[in-house]
Design a protein around this motif. Structure first.
Motif, PDB file in Angstrom:
ATOM      1  N   MET A   6       0.795  -1.023   0.130  1.00  0.00           N
ATOM      2  CA  MET A   6      -0.288  -0.168  -0.016  1.00  0.00           C
ATOM      3  C   MET A   6       0.739   1.062  -0.005  1.00  0.00           C
ATOM      4  SD  MET A   6      -3.229  -0.707   2.964  1.00  0.00           S
ATOM      5  CE  MET A   6      -2.208  -0.914   4.030  1.00  0.00           C
ATOM      6  N   ASP A  85      -3.527   4.220  -0.857  1.00  0.00           N
ATOM      7  CA  ASP A  85      -4.153   3.124  -0.383  1.00  0.00           C
ATOM      8  C   ASP A  85      -4.615   3.411   1.116  1.00  0.00           C
ATOM      9  OD1 ASP A  85      -3.747   1.520  -2.799  1.00  0.00           O
ATOM     10  OD2 ASP A  85      -1.993   1.754  -2.414  1.00  0.00           O
ATOM     11  N   LEU A 109     -10.966   5.295   1.740  1.00  0.00           N
ATOM     12  CA  LEU A 109      -9.733   4.548   2.371  1.00  0.00           C
ATOM     13  C   LEU A 109      -9.578   4.420   3.837  1.00  0.00           C
ATOM     14  CD1 LEU A 109      -7.196   6.962   0.190  1.00  0.00           C
ATOM     15  CD2 LEU A 109      -8.195   4.803  -0.371  1.00  0.00           C
TER      16      LEU A 109
END
Length: 127
Positions: A6, A85, A109
């Protein structure tokens, strides 16, 4: 666990509470950067909006206390969040970090408040 790294925005105070003092802003940036290794160690990629915004300001001949900063700092974080992310929200009063959290929620998110909450990445060979 997750197998995809991420991109994690580290959000917290930068200019807040500094009255424009460069040493206080540097100390705040150092606190943000102190979270970079722990995020990286979970297998993810940390990013801090100021790492992008400050060179943009310098290239425009401005700094974090110039009027132009308001047109660069928060918009940079908003643009960056479109690629992130997750967000790691560090403690401390910060309108900008609160805005980052609100944007993250709007984008769906996850927002973490401790590195221990971030899912560890499944160990893999580096490609």
């Amino acid at each position: 666990m997750t197998d995809k790294p991420m991109l994690v925005l580290i959000a917290g105070p930068y200019r807040s509470g500094t009255d424009g003092d460069p040493q206080a802003m540097a100390a705040n940036l150092a606190r943000l950067e102190a979270a970079a290794w722990p995020v990286f160690a979970t297998g993810h990629l940390p990013v801090i909006g100021e790492w992008i915004a400050l060179p943009v300001l310098r290239s425009a001949g401005a700094g974090p206390t110039d009027p132009l900063a308001d047109q660069v700092l928060h918009p940079t974080a908003d643009r960056l969040l479109a690629h992130c992310d997750a967000v790691l929200r560090l403690p401390g009063d910060s309108a900008g970090a609160d805005q980052d959290v609100a944007t993250a929620h709007r984008l769906g998110l996850p927002v973490y408040h401790d590195v221990a909450e971030i899912p560890r990445r499944t160990p893999q060979e580096t490609r």
